[in-house]
Design an enzyme around this catalytic site. Structure first.
Site, PDB file in Angstrom:
ATOM      1  N   ARG A 241       0.845  -1.187   0.000  1.00 28.68           N
ATOM      2  CA  ARG A 241       0.000   0.000   0.000  1.00 28.68           C
ATOM      3  C   ARG A 241       0.891   1.252   0.000  1.00 28.68           C
ATOM      4  NH1 ARG A 241      -1.822  -3.621   3.926  1.00 28.68           N
ATOM      5  NH2 ARG A 241      -3.930  -4.447   3.582  1.00 28.68           N
TER       6      ARG A 241
ATOM      7  N   LYS B 213      -1.867  -3.065   7.971  1.00 23.97           N
ATOM      8  CA  LYS B 213      -2.974  -2.656   8.840  1.00 23.97           C
ATOM      9  C   LYS B 213      -2.874  -3.385  10.177  1.00 23.97           C
ATOM     10  CE  LYS B 213      -6.256  -1.379   5.236  1.00 23.97           C
ATOM     11  NZ  LYS B 213      -7.587  -1.604   4.659  1.00 23.97           N
TER      12      LYS B 213
ATOM     13  N   HIS C 234      -3.874   3.211  -5.222  1.00 19.23           N
ATOM     14  CA  HIS C 234      -3.919   1.739  -5.163  1.00 19.23           C
ATOM     15  C   HIS C 234      -3.805   1.079  -6.541  1.00 19.23           C
ATOM     16  CE1 HIS C 234      -4.197   0.792  -1.069  1.00 19.23           C
ATOM     17  NE2 HIS C 234      -5.266   0.036  -1.062  1.00 19.23           N
TER      18      HIS C 234
ATOM     19  N   ARG D 155      -1.070  -1.434  -6.929  1.00 16.45           N
ATOM     20  CA  ARG D 155      -1.345  -2.586  -6.060  1.00 16.45           C
ATOM     21  C   ARG D 155      -2.346  -3.519  -6.739  1.00 16.45           C
ATOM     22  NH1 ARG D 155      -1.360  -4.334  -0.628  1.00 16.45           N
ATOM     23  NH2 ARG D 155      -3.377  -4.921   0.264  1.00 16.45           N
TER      24      ARG D 155
ATOM     25  N   HIS E 122      -3.647  -9.300   3.132  1.00 12.70           N
ATOM     26  CA  HIS E 122      -5.079  -9.383   3.405  1.00 12.70           C
ATOM     27  C   HIS E 122      -5.341 -10.386   4.526  1.00 12.70           C
ATOM     28  CE1 HIS E 122      -6.240  -7.983  -0.929  1.00 12.70           C
ATOM     29  NE2 HIS E 122      -6.019  -6.976  -0.115  1.00 12.70           N
TER      30      HIS E 122
ATOM     31  N   TYR F 128      -9.848 -10.019  -7.137  1.00 13.70           N
ATOM     32  CA  TYR F 128      -8.951  -9.953  -8.298  1.00 13.70           C
ATOM     33  C   TYR F 128      -9.205 -11.099  -9.273  1.00 13.70           C
ATOM     34  CZ  TYR F 128      -6.620  -6.403  -5.564  1.00 13.70           C
ATOM     35  OH  TYR F 128      -6.362  -5.268  -4.843  1.00 13.70           O
TER      36      TYR F 128
END
Length: 296
Positions: free
Chosen positions: A147, A171, A242, A245, A268, A277
Protein backbone atom coordinates in the site's frame (compact mmCIF):
# COMPACT_ATOMS: atom_id res chain seq x y z
CA UNK A 1 -21.26 11.65 25.13
CA UNK A 2 -18.10 13.24 23.77
CA UNK A 3 -16.06 11.65 26.56
CA UNK A 4 -17.48 8.21 25.72
CA UNK A 5 -16.57 8.72 22.07
CA UNK A 6 -13.01 9.67 23.11
CA UNK A 7 -12.81 6.54 25.29
CA UNK A 8 -13.81 4.39 22.33
CA UNK A 9 -11.24 5.97 20.01
CA UNK A 10 -8.58 5.45 22.70
CA UNK A 11 -9.63 1.78 22.87
CA UNK A 12 -9.16 1.46 19.08
CA UNK A 13 -5.65 2.89 19.35
CA UNK A 14 -4.40 1.11 22.47
CA UNK A 15 -6.20 -2.24 22.53
CA UNK A 16 -7.18 -2.96 18.95
CA UNK A 17 -4.12 -1.19 17.50
CA UNK A 18 -5.93 -0.21 14.33
CA UNK A 19 -4.20 1.74 11.57
CA UNK A 20 -4.36 5.52 11.89
CA UNK A 21 -6.42 5.90 8.68
CA UNK A 22 -9.00 3.42 10.03
CA UNK A 23 -9.26 5.30 13.33
CA UNK A 24 -9.71 8.60 11.49
CA UNK A 25 -12.52 6.99 9.48
CA UNK A 26 -14.26 5.73 12.67
CA UNK A 27 -13.89 9.14 14.28
CA UNK A 28 -15.37 10.96 11.28
CA UNK A 29 -18.36 8.59 11.03
CA UNK A 30 -19.12 8.59 14.75
CA UNK A 31 -18.83 12.35 15.15
CA UNK A 32 -21.42 12.74 12.40
CA UNK A 33 -23.60 10.18 14.22
CA UNK A 34 -23.18 11.89 17.60
CA UNK A 35 -24.01 15.35 16.20
CA UNK A 36 -27.13 13.98 14.48
CA UNK A 37 -28.36 12.33 17.71
CA UNK A 38 -27.65 15.46 19.72
CA UNK A 39 -29.03 18.12 17.37
CA UNK A 40 -31.75 16.34 15.37
CA UNK A 41 -33.03 13.67 17.77
CA UNK A 42 -32.27 15.68 20.96
CA UNK A 43 -30.61 12.66 22.55
CA UNK A 44 -28.55 13.60 25.63
CA UNK A 45 -27.04 10.17 26.36
CA UNK A 46 -26.07 7.09 24.37
CA UNK A 47 -28.15 5.10 26.85
CA UNK A 48 -31.24 6.80 25.37
CA UNK A 49 -30.47 5.65 21.82
CA UNK A 50 -32.83 3.08 20.34
CA UNK A 51 -33.02 1.22 17.04
CA UNK A 52 -35.26 3.87 15.44
CA UNK A 53 -32.72 6.61 16.11
CA UNK A 54 -30.11 4.64 14.13
CA UNK A 55 -32.56 3.92 11.30
CA UNK A 56 -33.46 7.63 11.12
CA UNK A 57 -29.76 8.52 10.96
CA UNK A 58 -29.15 6.08 8.10
CA UNK A 59 -32.20 7.47 6.27
CA UNK A 60 -30.78 10.97 6.77
CA UNK A 61 -27.44 9.88 5.27
CA UNK A 62 -29.22 8.35 2.28
CA UNK A 63 -31.21 11.55 1.71
CA UNK A 64 -27.90 13.44 1.71
CA UNK A 65 -26.89 11.40 -1.35
CA UNK A 66 -24.48 8.97 0.33
CA UNK A 67 -23.83 5.67 -1.44
CA UNK A 68 -24.78 2.25 -0.05
CA UNK A 69 -21.05 1.62 0.50
CA UNK A 70 -20.83 4.73 2.72
CA UNK A 71 -23.97 3.67 4.59
CA UNK A 72 -22.51 0.20 5.17
CA UNK A 73 -19.33 1.75 6.58
CA UNK A 74 -21.39 3.90 8.98
CA UNK A 75 -23.35 0.84 10.11
CA UNK A 76 -20.09 -0.99 10.86
CA UNK A 77 -18.79 1.99 12.86
CA UNK A 78 -22.04 2.37 14.82
CA UNK A 79 -22.27 -1.37 15.57
CA UNK A 80 -18.72 -1.53 16.88
CA UNK A 81 -19.22 1.60 18.98
CA UNK A 82 -22.44 0.38 20.62
CA UNK A 83 -20.91 -3.04 21.28
CA UNK A 84 -18.11 -1.26 23.13
CA UNK A 85 -20.54 0.87 25.17
CA UNK A 86 -22.62 -2.18 26.13
CA UNK A 87 -19.56 -4.27 26.98
CA UNK A 88 -18.20 -1.47 29.17
CA UNK A 89 -21.65 -1.18 30.87
CA UNK A 90 -22.02 2.43 29.76
CA UNK A 91 -25.40 1.48 28.24
CA UNK A 92 -28.02 -1.05 29.34
CA UNK A 93 -28.56 -2.47 25.86
CA UNK A 94 -27.12 -2.52 22.33
CA UNK A 95 -29.57 -0.75 19.96
CA UNK A 96 -27.46 -1.59 16.89
CA UNK A 97 -27.53 -5.36 17.34
CA UNK A 98 -30.30 -5.96 14.77
CA UNK A 99 -29.39 -3.16 12.34
CA UNK A 100 -28.73 -4.69 8.92
CA UNK A 101 -26.01 -3.39 6.66
CA UNK A 102 -27.22 -2.30 3.19
CA UNK A 103 -26.25 -4.54 0.29
CA UNK A 104 -23.39 -3.09 -1.72
CA UNK A 105 -22.12 -4.02 -5.13
CA UNK A 106 -18.39 -4.45 -4.94
CA UNK A 107 -16.78 -2.41 -7.69
CA UNK A 108 -14.02 -4.16 -9.56
CA UNK A 109 -10.67 -2.44 -8.99
CA UNK A 110 -9.26 -0.53 -11.94
CA UNK A 111 -6.00 -1.93 -13.25
CA UNK A 112 -3.41 -1.00 -15.86
CA UNK A 113 -2.43 -3.39 -18.61
CA UNK A 114 1.22 -4.39 -19.03
CA UNK A 115 1.93 -1.70 -21.65
CA UNK A 116 0.44 1.02 -19.43
CA UNK A 117 2.46 -0.17 -16.43
CA UNK A 118 5.65 -0.07 -18.49
CA UNK A 119 4.84 3.44 -19.73
CA UNK A 120 4.25 4.61 -16.16
CA UNK A 121 7.43 3.00 -14.82
CA UNK A 122 9.51 4.47 -17.64
CA UNK A 123 8.13 8.02 -17.25
CA UNK A 124 10.34 9.39 -14.39
CA UNK A 125 13.42 11.34 -15.54
CA UNK A 126 16.52 9.58 -14.26
CA UNK A 127 18.83 12.59 -14.65
CA UNK A 128 17.34 14.16 -11.49
CA UNK A 129 17.31 12.87 -7.87
CA UNK A 130 13.51 13.18 -7.61
CA UNK A 131 13.09 11.25 -10.86
CA UNK A 132 15.35 8.46 -9.56
CA UNK A 133 13.27 8.40 -6.38
CA UNK A 134 9.98 8.28 -8.30
CA UNK A 135 11.28 5.41 -10.45
CA UNK A 136 12.28 3.48 -7.31
CA UNK A 137 8.88 4.04 -5.67
CA UNK A 138 6.87 2.95 -8.71
CA UNK A 139 9.04 -0.11 -9.32
CA UNK A 140 8.71 -1.06 -5.66
CA UNK A 141 4.91 -0.65 -5.66
CA UNK A 142 4.49 -2.78 -8.77
CA UNK A 143 7.03 -5.38 -7.60
CA UNK A 144 5.50 -5.89 -4.16
CA UNK A 145 1.88 -4.68 -4.20
CA UNK A 146 2.37 -2.82 -0.92
CA UNK A 147 0.00 0.00 0.00
CA UNK A 148 1.09 3.62 -0.46
CA UNK A 149 0.80 4.14 3.32
CA UNK A 150 3.23 1.23 3.76
CA UNK A 151 5.54 2.67 1.11
CA UNK A 152 5.91 6.10 2.73
CA UNK A 153 6.37 4.55 6.19
CA UNK A 154 9.35 2.42 5.11
CA UNK A 155 12.55 3.04 7.03
CA UNK A 156 16.14 2.31 6.02
CA UNK A 157 16.15 -0.74 8.30
CA UNK A 158 13.19 -2.24 6.38
CA UNK A 159 15.09 -2.50 3.08
CA UNK A 160 17.21 -5.62 2.53
CA UNK A 161 18.46 -5.39 -1.04
CA UNK A 162 21.21 -8.02 -0.75
CA UNK A 163 18.67 -10.55 0.51
CA UNK A 164 15.96 -9.44 -1.94
CA UNK A 165 13.10 -8.47 0.35
CA UNK A 166 11.50 -5.62 2.28
CA UNK A 167 9.77 -5.64 5.66
CA UNK A 168 6.64 -3.56 6.04
CA UNK A 169 3.96 -2.92 8.63
CA UNK A 170 0.43 -3.29 7.31
CA UNK A 171 -2.97 -2.66 8.84
CA UNK A 172 -3.09 -3.25 12.58
CA UNK A 173 0.73 -3.02 12.68
CA UNK A 174 1.01 -6.53 11.24
CA UNK A 175 4.49 -7.18 9.92
CA UNK A 176 5.10 -9.02 6.68
CA UNK A 177 8.08 -9.84 4.50
CA UNK A 178 7.63 -9.22 0.76
CA UNK A 179 10.11 -10.42 -1.91
CA UNK A 180 11.66 -8.02 -4.43
CA UNK A 181 12.31 -8.59 -8.11
CA UNK A 182 15.63 -7.80 -9.80
CA UNK A 183 14.30 -4.68 -11.59
CA UNK A 184 12.91 -3.15 -8.38
CA UNK A 185 16.12 -4.04 -6.52
CA UNK A 186 18.19 -2.24 -9.18
CA UNK A 187 15.94 0.87 -8.99
CA UNK A 188 16.15 0.95 -5.18
CA UNK A 189 19.92 0.55 -5.28
CA UNK A 190 20.19 3.44 -7.76
CA UNK A 191 18.06 5.61 -5.45
CA UNK A 192 20.26 4.78 -2.46
CA UNK A 193 23.49 5.42 -4.33
CA UNK A 194 22.59 8.44 -6.48
CA UNK A 195 19.56 10.28 -5.08
CA UNK A 196 18.66 9.82 -1.42
CA UNK A 197 21.83 11.48 -0.08
CA UNK A 198 21.27 14.54 -2.29
CA UNK A 199 17.67 14.83 -1.08
CA UNK A 200 18.33 14.21 2.62
CA UNK A 201 21.40 16.51 2.71
CA UNK A 202 22.18 17.16 6.40
CA UNK A 203 18.81 15.95 7.70
CA UNK A 204 18.88 12.98 10.04
CA UNK A 205 15.96 10.75 9.14
CA UNK A 206 15.25 7.03 9.11
CA UNK A 207 12.69 7.52 6.33
CA UNK A 208 13.63 5.62 3.19
CA UNK A 209 11.68 7.80 0.75
CA UNK A 210 12.01 11.55 1.30
CA UNK A 211 10.76 14.71 -0.41
CA UNK A 212 12.82 17.58 -1.81
CA UNK A 213 13.14 19.04 1.72
CA UNK A 214 14.72 15.83 2.96
CA UNK A 215 11.70 14.90 5.11
CA UNK A 216 9.58 11.75 4.95
CA UNK A 217 7.37 11.71 1.87
CA UNK A 218 3.63 11.81 2.65
CA UNK A 219 0.76 9.95 0.98
CA UNK A 220 -0.48 13.29 -0.37
CA UNK A 221 2.95 14.06 -1.79
CA UNK A 222 3.11 10.68 -3.50
CA UNK A 223 -0.40 11.12 -4.93
CA UNK A 224 0.45 14.54 -6.43
CA UNK A 225 3.59 13.02 -8.00
CA UNK A 226 1.70 10.05 -9.40
CA UNK A 227 -0.77 12.27 -11.24
CA UNK A 228 2.06 14.22 -12.86
CA UNK A 229 3.90 11.04 -13.86
CA UNK A 230 0.69 9.55 -15.32
CA UNK A 231 0.15 12.69 -17.41
CA UNK A 232 3.74 12.48 -18.67
CA UNK A 233 3.19 8.79 -19.52
CA UNK A 234 -0.05 9.73 -21.36
CA UNK A 235 -2.15 7.29 -19.37
CA UNK A 236 -5.79 8.20 -19.83
CA UNK A 237 -7.24 5.81 -17.23
CA UNK A 238 -8.17 7.24 -13.86
CA UNK A 239 -5.40 6.38 -11.42
CA UNK A 240 -5.59 6.03 -7.64
CA UNK A 241 -2.77 5.40 -5.15
CA UNK A 242 -3.92 1.74 -5.16
CA UNK A 243 -3.76 1.30 -8.96
CA UNK A 244 -0.33 -0.35 -8.99
CA UNK A 245 -1.35 -2.59 -6.06
CA UNK A 246 -4.41 -3.73 -8.01
CA UNK A 247 -2.32 -4.23 -11.15
CA UNK A 248 0.30 -6.24 -9.22
CA UNK A 249 -2.32 -8.67 -7.90
CA UNK A 250 -4.21 -8.98 -11.17
CA UNK A 251 -1.12 -9.61 -13.29
CA UNK A 252 0.14 -12.26 -10.84
CA UNK A 253 -3.18 -14.14 -10.98
CA UNK A 254 -3.39 -13.80 -14.77
CA UNK A 255 -0.02 -15.51 -14.99
CA UNK A 256 -1.04 -18.41 -12.76
CA UNK A 257 -0.05 -17.30 -9.25
CA UNK A 258 -1.64 -19.06 -6.28
CA UNK A 259 -4.42 -17.04 -4.64
CA UNK A 260 -3.11 -17.78 -1.13
CA UNK A 261 0.37 -16.53 -2.05
CA UNK A 262 -1.10 -13.30 -3.46
CA UNK A 263 -3.18 -12.90 -0.27
CA UNK A 264 -0.03 -13.18 1.85
CA UNK A 265 1.92 -10.70 -0.26
CA UNK A 266 -0.92 -8.17 -0.17
CA UNK A 267 -1.35 -8.60 3.59
CA UNK A 268 -5.08 -9.38 3.40
CA UNK A 269 -6.48 -10.90 6.60
CA UNK A 270 -9.33 -12.57 4.70
CA UNK A 271 -8.91 -14.38 1.37
CA UNK A 272 -12.34 -13.12 0.25
CA UNK A 273 -10.73 -9.67 -0.09
CA UNK A 274 -8.13 -11.13 -2.46
CA UNK A 275 -10.76 -13.02 -4.48
CA UNK A 276 -12.00 -9.76 -6.01
CA UNK A 277 -8.95 -9.95 -8.30
CA UNK A 278 -10.13 -13.29 -9.73
CA UNK A 279 -13.29 -11.46 -10.86
CA UNK A 280 -11.08 -8.84 -12.52
CA UNK A 281 -9.17 -11.47 -14.49
CA UNK A 282 -12.45 -13.12 -15.59
CA UNK A 283 -13.84 -9.76 -16.68
CA UNK A 284 -10.69 -9.07 -18.71
CA UNK A 285 -10.93 -12.49 -20.36
CA UNK A 286 -14.50 -11.72 -21.39
CA UNK A 287 -13.37 -8.41 -22.92
CA UNK A 288 -10.63 -10.19 -24.87
CA UNK A 289 -13.11 -12.80 -26.10
CA UNK A 290 -15.65 -10.19 -27.22
CA UNK A 291 -12.96 -8.18 -28.98
CA UNK A 292 -11.19 -10.94 -30.87
CA UNK A 293 -13.57 -13.90 -31.35
CA UNK A 294 -15.25 -13.72 -34.78
CA UNK A 295 -18.58 -15.00 -33.42
CA UNK A 296 -18.58 -13.18 -30.08
Amino acid sequence: MEDQLKDYLHYLVVERRLANNTIVSYERDLKKYYLYLNKVENVASFNEVNRLHIIHFLKYLKEQGNSSKTLARHVASIRSFHQFLYREKVTNSDPAVHIESPQTERALPKVLNIAEVEALLDAPQLDKPLGIRDKAMLELLYATGIRVSELVNLNLSDIHLSMGFIRCLGKGSKERIVPLGSVATKALHNYMENARGQLVKKNKTDAFFVNHHGNRLTRQGFWKNLKKIAEHARIEKELTPHTLRHSFATHLLENGADLRAVQEMLGHADISTTQIYTHVTKARLKDVYKTYHPRA
